[in-house]
Every structure is written in C-alpha cells, then in structure tokens.
Write a protein that holds these residues in place. Structure first.
Motif, PDB file in Angstrom:
ATOM      1  N   ILE A  47      60.318 -46.159 -32.463  1.00  0.00           N
ATOM      2  CA  ILE A  47      61.015 -45.471 -31.729  1.00  0.00           C
ATOM      3  C   ILE A  47      62.580 -46.586 -30.984  1.00  0.00           C
ATOM      4  O   ILE A  47      63.587 -46.480 -31.036  1.00  0.00           O
ATOM      5  CB  ILE A  47      60.262 -44.890 -29.769  1.00  0.00           C
ATOM      6  CG1 ILE A  47      59.602 -44.174 -31.118  1.00  0.00           C
ATOM      7  CG2 ILE A  47      61.249 -44.720 -29.179  1.00  0.00           C
ATOM      8  CD1 ILE A  47      58.408 -43.464 -29.571  1.00  0.00           C
ATOM      9  N   THR A  78      53.255 -34.786 -30.239  1.00  0.00           N
ATOM     10  CA  THR A  78      52.626 -35.921 -28.822  1.00  0.00           C
ATOM     11  C   THR A  78      51.918 -35.120 -27.828  1.00  0.00           C
ATOM     12  O   THR A  78      50.969 -35.153 -27.876  1.00  0.00           O
ATOM     13  CB  THR A  78      54.133 -36.539 -28.248  1.00  0.00           C
ATOM     14  OG1 THR A  78      54.525 -37.065 -28.954  1.00  0.00           O
ATOM     15  CG2 THR A  78      53.621 -37.178 -27.043  1.00  0.00           C
ATOM     16  N   THR A 109      53.676 -46.227 -25.608  1.00  0.00           N
ATOM     17  CA  THR A 109      54.277 -45.357 -25.957  1.00  0.00           C
ATOM     18  C   THR A 109      55.584 -44.398 -25.188  1.00  0.00           C
ATOM     19  O   THR A 109      56.405 -43.743 -25.604  1.00  0.00           O
ATOM     20  CB  THR A 109      53.479 -44.680 -27.207  1.00  0.00           C
ATOM     21  OG1 THR A 109      52.526 -45.182 -27.730  1.00  0.00           O
ATOM     22  CG2 THR A 109      54.156 -43.216 -27.928  1.00  0.00           C
ATOM     23  N   SER A 113      59.317 -43.856 -25.370  1.00  0.00           N
ATOM     24  CA  SER A 113      59.599 -42.717 -25.688  1.00  0.00           C
ATOM     25  C   SER A 113      60.133 -42.611 -24.455  1.00  0.00           C
ATOM     26  O   SER A 113      61.618 -41.093 -24.534  1.00  0.00           O
ATOM     27  CB  SER A 113      58.792 -41.814 -26.255  1.00  0.00           C
ATOM     28  OG  SER A 113      57.426 -41.161 -25.225  1.00  0.00           O
ATOM     29  N   SER A 117      63.795 -41.115 -24.557  1.00  0.00           N
ATOM     30  CA  SER A 117      64.336 -39.300 -24.317  1.00  0.00           C
ATOM     31  C   SER A 117      65.811 -39.408 -23.184  1.00  0.00           C
ATOM     32  O   SER A 117      67.100 -39.157 -23.393  1.00  0.00           O
ATOM     33  CB  SER A 117      63.362 -38.984 -23.197  1.00  0.00           C
ATOM     34  OG  SER A 117      62.591 -38.762 -23.521  1.00  0.00           O
ATOM     35  N   ARG A 139      57.153 -34.181 -22.372  1.00  0.00           N
ATOM     36  CA  ARG A 139      56.680 -35.509 -22.558  1.00  0.00           C
ATOM     37  C   ARG A 139      55.960 -35.892 -21.623  1.00  0.00           C
ATOM     38  O   ARG A 139      54.876 -36.179 -21.712  1.00  0.00           O
ATOM     39  CB  ARG A 139      57.412 -35.731 -23.559  1.00  0.00           C
ATOM     40  CG  ARG A 139      57.060 -37.334 -23.473  1.00  0.00           C
ATOM     41  CD  ARG A 139      58.434 -38.489 -24.457  1.00  0.00           C
ATOM     42  NE  ARG A 139      59.540 -38.281 -23.125  1.00  0.00           N
ATOM     43  CZ  ARG A 139      59.417 -39.136 -22.731  1.00  0.00           C
ATOM     44  NH1 ARG A 139      58.246 -39.846 -22.205  1.00  0.00           N
ATOM     45  NH2 ARG A 139      60.029 -39.158 -21.515  1.00  0.00           N
TER      46      ARG A 139
END
Length: 168
Positions: A47, A78, A109, A113, A117, A139
């Motif tokens: 990522i 996810t 994580t 993430s 985003s 998410r």
C-alpha cells in the motif's frame, strides 16, 4: 499508472491469500497467525509503495473509475478478512494467545489503507469523490469493528514482524 495497477493487483492477491489463512478460523495454528501477520506487513508495504507511485500521477477519469472498481474489490476482501478474524477472536486471543499480533497488524494495515483512501479521493474527479468517500467509510467501519474486538488484546506482540512475506 501501470505501476499503481501492479501494486493494487499485488495487494488484491495478498489479501486473497491472507483471507485463505484467516478463513481457517479455529483450525489456525500459531504458525498460520505469524504467516498472516507477515502477509499483513507485506500488504501495508505494498500500500505504501503504491501511494508513493500514485502520488506522482494524474489519473484520467477512466483510470480513476478503474481504480475505484479495484478498490471496491479490495474493500470487499478486507471486510471478508475482518469478519473471519472477528469470528475466531476468542480462539486467537484465548487459545493461541496472538490477539496482540492481530491488533498490531490490523492497526498497521488500517493506517496504510486510510492514507491510500485519502490520496485516491483527493485525485478522483468530482463525479467519483462521493463514491470514493463512501468506500473509504466502508473500509473504516470494517477496521473499526475489528479493532473494537481486538482493541485491548495482548499476546503475540513479540512475534517478529520484520520479515514481510512478499511472496504471492
């Protein structure tokens, strides 16, 4: 954009493999939990690498739409992983004593993430921003749900996470 797509493809593959491990549930062994942790570290690194490469791009509306579709699949994977981890939380925390490891990897994580985003939404054309924000919210909800379960978990924290499993 090709490097960005390659990183998202790698992330999707790693998530799929991590989900196979997480789906073992109460059949997981400590070695599986360590492997899952390494996979999570590898996903966070992927990522972060993808963000560095994406930051230097100016995606077209078509490329943004394609990336949104791929990110939707990644969020679905996810959510699947989070649900598996929640489903066997008692086992991971009380039997294998690796709840702290799971928590550490979830946090790592989630942070990576979330940064991705924000970057993707900032580069999205106006007509895709709302959809991107809704996906980011989904998410966030998945990670928040998992961290509510593992928030005060301990055990396994000392397990080595320096070696990210970068194999697909």
């Amino acid at each position: 954009m090709e490097k960005v797509r390659a990183n998202l493809d790698a992330l999707e593959r790693k998530l799929t493999k991590a989900n196979k491990i997480a789906a073992k549930g109460e059949k997981m062994k400590v070695g599986d939990a360590i492997k899952l942790g390494r996979k999570s570290s590898s996903m966070a690194a992927t990522i972060n690498k993808g963000m560095r490469e994406y930051d230097d791009t100016d995606p077209t509306p078509q490329e943004s739409q394609e990336m949104l579709a791929q990110m939707t699949r990644i969020v679905e994977l996810t959510e699947e992983q989070v649900n598996s981890l929640i489903g066997c939380s008692g086992y991971l925390k009380d039997k294998l004593h690796v709840g702290g490891l799971v928590k550490r990897d979830l946090v790592k994580t989630a942070e990576a993430s979330e940064a991705l985003s924000h970057l993707m939404v900032s580069k999205a054309p106006p007509e895709l921003k709302q959809e991107g924000q809704a996906l980011a919210k989904r998410r966030n909800m998945a990670f928040d749900k998992a961290l509510a379960v593992y928030g005060n978990a301990t055990g396994g924290d000392e397990l080595d996470d320096k070696t990210a499993d970068d194999s697909d």
